[in-house]
Design an enzyme around this catalytic site. Structure first.
Site, PDB file in Angstrom:
ATOM      1  N   SER A 114      -9.935   2.443   2.695  1.00 36.53           N
ATOM      2  CA  SER A 114      -8.958   3.077   1.834  1.00 36.53           C
ATOM      3  C   SER A 114      -8.017   2.116   1.111  1.00 36.53           C
ATOM      4  O   SER A 114      -7.394   2.506   0.130  1.00 36.53           O
ATOM      5  CB  SER A 114      -8.117   4.045   2.660  1.00 36.53           C
ATOM      6  OG  SER A 114      -7.333   3.335   3.605  1.00 36.53           O
ATOM      7  N   LYS A 156       0.854  -1.198   0.000  1.00 39.09           N
ATOM      8  CA  LYS A 156       0.000   0.000   0.000  1.00 39.09           C
ATOM      9  C   LYS A 156       0.886   1.242   0.000  1.00 39.09           C
ATOM     10  O   LYS A 156       1.868   1.297   0.756  1.00 39.09           O
ATOM     11  CB  LYS A 156      -0.909  -0.022   1.235  1.00 39.09           C
ATOM     12  CG  LYS A 156      -1.965   1.084   1.255  1.00 39.09           C
ATOM     13  CD  LYS A 156      -2.900   0.948   2.476  1.00 39.09           C
ATOM     14  CE  LYS A 156      -3.990   2.017   2.483  1.00 39.09           C
ATOM     15  NZ  LYS A 156      -4.896   1.910   3.639  1.00 39.09           N
ATOM     16  N   SER A 213     -10.468   0.324   7.002  1.00 35.44           N
ATOM     17  CA  SER A 213      -9.796   0.389   5.701  1.00 35.44           C
ATOM     18  C   SER A 213      -9.148  -0.902   5.223  1.00 35.44           C
ATOM     19  O   SER A 213      -8.705  -0.981   4.081  1.00 35.44           O
ATOM     20  CB  SER A 213      -8.733   1.491   5.711  1.00 35.44           C
ATOM     21  OG  SER A 213      -9.336   2.753   5.550  1.00 35.44           O
TER      22      SER A 213
END
Lengths: 100, 496, 495
Positions: C160, C79, C184
């Site tokens: 997210s 990420k 998330s």
């Protein structure tokens, strides 16, 4: 509590986010919608409740007073510190002239 | 203490002063990172990724900084909070990389304490108690330089993240002199404790000076805060200037703005600080990167045990146990360097002459406070390294034993400072010794009296003044090396 | 030959160790999938050379007979919130476009040390603020899943960690890192039919992870199954002296401890999570989960978490407040974007830089956070929220006297279409209503696929555990996984 345009402009200034008139206008209802919604927290009886301080019971560890014990958190890395600087100047960070 | 008043057109004004002293904590590494704290390094060389607030960097507190702040609190009899927290103070400035300063607002490490300050060196017991509101620990900011480039300021983060103690007084001071005495006393205590070197030139200690004025007995007036004042003299100047300025403003029908001001040492004036005008809303909240700081009893006990004897206690001991005057005791205990020198020379002297410390305490005090500094100031090519404890003790011992006179002691000290030679050796080789051999002195005295029979007659006839003449003649005959006390004694005996 | 990109972490690790294929072959297979899937926009930057380089090192170790590590030969997606030394790290913002960290986050370093390689930096909601991956400066991430209705609407991969969820479910990587502040990891996992766990707060170091809300942020793995999550979490977790909130505890052997037998375990069903007007398909999947855990031997008990409805509003005070301060460092002075209008002073530069560098959702949250902390409002908002948060944590504490884990839906709905909720921030926020309470209490929580809804979209079930009991969460997850028999995968329409 609800915010007006002047408050939005003041908050934007505190947060150092440039916002023109139209942006402030647009932000007013958005903030009010969210703030109106979070205000339901006021219903909760919190008598005698301490605000949460540590998510998981844990106390603060203290570090030994040793210079550069871990290179990742030590000094002497000016090249790394300045590597992404928009205006590096003779080992300094350059910023527009400040009048104090 | 006489009251300090500003004479305004409308009458007398009282000045109310509170000081926030920022003292750099003595530690090797910064408060929340491992970067060094040493003064004077090349720009940005003592900056870690943490201090530069790179994305994802986190603070981990330095135990020594906490320990030093706790010890400082203990030294001013303050409440130590076993549970404290770090808060973020949010504002934007180029010397503040995180966009917030990690400080302590809601739960400071140290609570209320006090300092007793004296305004009269001759009467150190006559003190005023100045309250300390709190001591909290926080990060220092970086440094901005404005004179290196026509359109840019330069940012150096070497200081960024260095640990500071903010020592906040109560608004208990009423004159520049009280404020000056408070800063001096605080500096003395910090240096005793070893929690701050007190070096105001290097910025290790600086004060934010809060000043307001009021008619005596009225409510507090609106105060201004003059930032970063870095000497005792400047603190006093700021107060004088601000107090008078505020009186002028009020008496001319204006109101004092609550604002941050800057001091200009060149003109001795203060002015509004432009850059932080709208930064009043700091949005403090507990730093979520840090947990509550909880101190255990063992930590506190260790802090307490490590405290040295503090200035007031030491001063009392010097008076009561060593028999020093209040003035001397006050002078000797005002600063760490002075008392350390005194105690070292005292111990060495006592050992050398085989007497107790209290027997030689006054003599050593006089030497350390007045004789030695006088000689040192007059000796241009003195080498500090030669000014050893042993040499000082050696000279005082020679003097105490009557081996050298006061004048000779000074001469020997001067040679010591220049050359580092041994006092005993100097006395010997340079002929800087007084003769106390009664037999030898008697022989000289006999000769002097025999050669001046007429004057002896006059003396015996009542002309007492002539005694000095005989002393002079004897000393001259002995090339100045006769022990004056012995010479006097023998002369008196012989002249009857 | 096996299709390498269909293999799980455990299978890749086993195959590489056993010599069935090389790590380089695996890396190249995934590199090819990444290259072919640009339409999904799951990666901000692909780093095929990094993946191959790490694989070569693993193959070389194998040749020498050395230990290959917990993640030996497994290429993963990272990420783009984790700082990676020498590789651009943006948090999906214009603000950090071109920012090349000179340091490696603790979690990513641990993964590389465990033998993993990096396929690239995964897209996300800007500064991890969002639930649909529509706030990225680098464009929306598109879910590989499509509704059965033939409409081909682009769906949200969740957020997210939307790049992570999209990439794992599309077989662009066998596993990816995620971060979870208020759901998330779990919500995107649920939206894309994969598995993800947020461990106890403090298990994974936050050092080197771009901060959103410090008291909530936790890294965790996102993978195709529970076992892979256990393996990867073991590699990511562990005490880090550089993070003051890091837990100074040994990392349990979660993989070895996996056990789907729920006999003697009590599963709590929180009645407050059953909300009015809830999607019946979500309720059905919840009932399925209850049945599966009973089948695994668990006893099911009703519990109450009375302050549940206040979790989300509390979260939307605390998280923006922390964020408004955490994001103050992006000021154009030391790194990242600098917007210096002609003749501008320092404060103008800040305002211009931050106006340019932050997207609308980030600005909105900074504004909320700044407001709730501003003079006069701190007690009414922030302090009240932290008190409510304490009550939410207390609710869970009390629940643990009745049960060992809690079962609930992960989200109130299946994936929605991109654009569906962007005009109404509040409706977007409500997506995390089930995820946020565990975040506020710092508890371990995971999402496992429960099945498909009538539109053919995945639904997730959430298991919440006691602090430090990731094992209990993983075990319950495994019990569900074995019974749900979830094998659906999206068709590779983007290839």
């Amino acid at each position: 509590m609800s915010v007006d345009k002047a408050t939005v402009a003041k908050i934007a200034s505190l947060a150092r986010i440039r916002m023109d008139d139209a942006a402030c206008d647009a932000m007013v209802p958005e903030l009010n919608q969210i703030l109106g919604w979070v205000e339901q927290l006021g219903e909760v009886d919190v008598t005698g409740v301490e605000p949460m301080t540590a998510v998981i019971p844990n106390t603060l560890r203290l570090r030994d007073d040793v210079v550069d014990a871990d290179p990742l958190t030590g000094g002497g890395v000016r090249d790394k510190v300045l590597a992404n600087a928009p205006a590096p100047e003779h080992g300094f960070f350059g910023v527009p002239k400040v009048i104090e | 203490m006489s009251e300090y008043r500003i004479q305004g057109a409308t009458g007398e004004w009282e000045v109310v002063i509170g000081l926030e002293v920022h003292a750099q904590v003595t530690s090797k590494a910064k408060l929340f990172s491992g970067a060094a704290t040493a003064f004077g390094a090349e720009p940005n060389t003592q900056v870690s990724l943490v201090d530069a607030a790179m994305p994802g960097m986190l603070p981990v507190p330095n135990r020594e900084c906490i320990r030093q702040a706790v010890r400082t609190g203990m030294a001013i009899d303050a409440q130590i909070n076993k549970w404290s927290r770090f808060d973020r103070k949010n504002y934007f400035y180029a010397d503040l990389p995180q966009g917030y300063q990690i400080s302590q607002l809601y739960h400071p490490l140290v609570g209320e304490g006090y300092l007793d300050v004296s305004l009269d060196d001759k009467d150190p017991e006559n003190t005023k108690r100045i309250g300390v509101e709190r001591i909290h620990v926080e990060q220092d900011a970086g440094k901005l330089m404005h004179d290196q480039h026509p359109t840019m300021s330069y940012v150096d983060l070497n200081r960024s993240g260095v640990a500071l103690m903010e020592i906040v007084s109560k608004p208990d001071m009423r004159s520049p002199a009280e404020a000056g005495a408070y800063v001096r006393k605080l500096r003395s205590i910090l240096r005793y404790v070893g929690s701050c070197d007190g070096n105001m030139e290097e910025g290790s200690m600086r004060a934010d000076v809060n000043v307001s004025v009021r008619k005596p007995g009225d409510e507090f007036g609106t105060r201004t805060e003059t930032k970063n004042v870095n000497s005792v003299r400047f603190v006093m100047q700021v107060i004088e200037y601000e107090a008078n300025r505020q009186v002028d403003v009020i008496e001319n029908g204006g109101t004092v703005d609550q604002e941050t001001r800057l001091f200009d040492p060149d003109t001795g004036t203060t002015r509004t600080m432009r850059s932080k005008e709208d930064a009043h809303d700091y949005r403090y909240f507990p730093d979520p990167d840090l947990l509550p700081l909880e101190l255990d009893d063992a930590f506190l006990a260790d802090c307490r045990e490590s405290l040295p004897e503090l200035p007031d206690a030491k001063r009392h001991r010097y008076e009561n146990e060593l028999g020093l005057t209040a003035y001397n005791a006050g002078q000797l205990t005002a600063d760490v360097d002075v008392y350390q020198r005194y105690e070292a020379i005292l111990a060495a002297t006592a050992a050398k002459v085989g007497k107790s410390e209290s027997d030689v305490a006054t003599q050593v005090a006089n030497w350390v406070l007045s004789v030695a500094p006088g000689v040192k100031n007059a000796t241009e090519d003195a080498d500090e390294a030669n000014d050893t404890t042993a040499a000082n003790a050696g000279i005082i011992a020679l003097s105490a034993a009557g081996t050298v006179s006061g004048g000779q002691a000074k001469e020997i000290y001067e040679i010591v400072l220049k050359t580092g030679r041994e006092p005993e050796e100097i006395a010997e080789t340079e002929g800087l010794k007084q003769n106390s051999d009664t037999g030898a002195i008697e022989a000289v005295v006999d000769e002097v009296l025999a050669n001046n029979a007429d004057k002896v007659e006059e003396y015996r006839g009542g002309k007492d003044k002539l005694f000095g003449f005989f002393v002079g003649q004897t000393m001259k005959a002995m090339k100045g090396q006769g022990n004056p006390a012995v010479v006097n004694e023998i002369l008196k005996a012989k002249l009857g | 030959m096996t299709e390498l990109t269909e293999l799980t972490v455990a299978a890749i690790r086993k195959g590489v160790a056993g010599g069935d294929f090389t790590a380089v072959e695996v890396a190249e297979a995934f590199n090819a999938n990444v290259a072919a899937a640009s339409e999904l926009n799951a990666f901000i930057v692909a780093t095929p050379e990094k993946a191959v380089e790490a694989a070569q090192a693993v193959d070389a170790k194998r040749a020498k007979g050395e230990d290959l590590g917990k993640m030996g030969g497994v290429p993963i997606g990272m990420k783009d919130l984790f700082a990676t030394n020498g590789v651009q790290t943006t948090a999906a913002s214009h603000m950090l476009e071109g920012f090349v960290p000179q340091y490696e986050s603790t979690v990513s370093q641990k993964l590389w040390d465990a033998g993993a390689g990096m396929l690239g930096k995964l897209n996300l909601d800007q500064f991890a603020m969002g639930s649909s991956n529509e706030t990225s400066y680098f464009g929306n991430v598109i879910s590989p899943w499509r509704r059965k209705d033939g409409g081909n609407a682009d769906l949200a991969p969740g957020g997210s960690s939307g790049g992570s969820s999209s990439a794992v479910s599309a077989r662009l990587c066998p596993a990816a890192t995620g971060t979870d502040t208020g759901g998330s990891i779990r919500q995107p996992a649920a939206f894309t039919g994969i598995t993800g766990i947020k461990p106890t707060y403090g298990r994974c170091s936050r050092w080197g992870v771009v901060a959103f809300a410090s008291s909530l942020d936790q890294a965790g793995p996102m993978a195709r199954d529970v076992t892979d999550c256990a393996i990867m979490l073991e590699a990511m977790a562990g005490f880090d002296p550089k993070d003051s909130t890091s837990l100074d505890m040994p990392v349990p052997e979660w993989e070895a401890g996996l056990n789907p037998d729920m006999k003697g375990k009590k599963v709590g069903i929180p009645r407050e999570y059953r909300m009015d007007g809830m999607d019946p398909e979500i309720l059905k999947s919840w009932d399925d989960g209850i049945a599966w855990l009973k089948d695994a031997g668990a006893e099911v008990v009703d519990i109450s978490l009375p302050h549940t409805k206040y979790a989300l509003p509390a979260y939307y005070i605390i998280a923006p407040a922390e964020a408004s301060s955490n994001l103050a460092r992006y000021d154009g002075v030391r790194y990242g974007l600098r917007d210096l209008p002609e003749g501008a002073g320092l404060q103008d530069m800040y305002a211009a830089t931050r106006a340019d560098g932050f997207g609308p959702e980030v600005k909105r949250r900074i504004m909320i956070g700044t407001y709730v902390l501003s003079a006069g409002f701190y007690d009414a908002y922030y302090n009240q929220a932290q008190k409510v948060r304490a009550l939410i944590a207390r609710d869970f504490e009390q629940a643990w006297s009745q049960c060992d884990v809690i079962l609930a839906p992960t989200c109130p709905s299946a994936a929605f279409a991109l654009g569906d909720k962007t005009s109404d921030p509040l409706s977007m926020y409500l997506n995390d209503v089930f995820a946020v309470p565990a975040s506020l209490a710092g508890l371990p929580a995971m999402s496992v696929p429960a099945g498909l809804n009538s539109e053919g979209l995945p639904l997730g079930l959430q298991i919440i555990g006691k602090a430090f009991d990731e094992q209990g969460v993983l075990n319950a997850g495994l019990a569900i996984e074995q019974r749900a028999g979830f094998t659906a995968k999206p068709e590779a329409w983007w290839k």
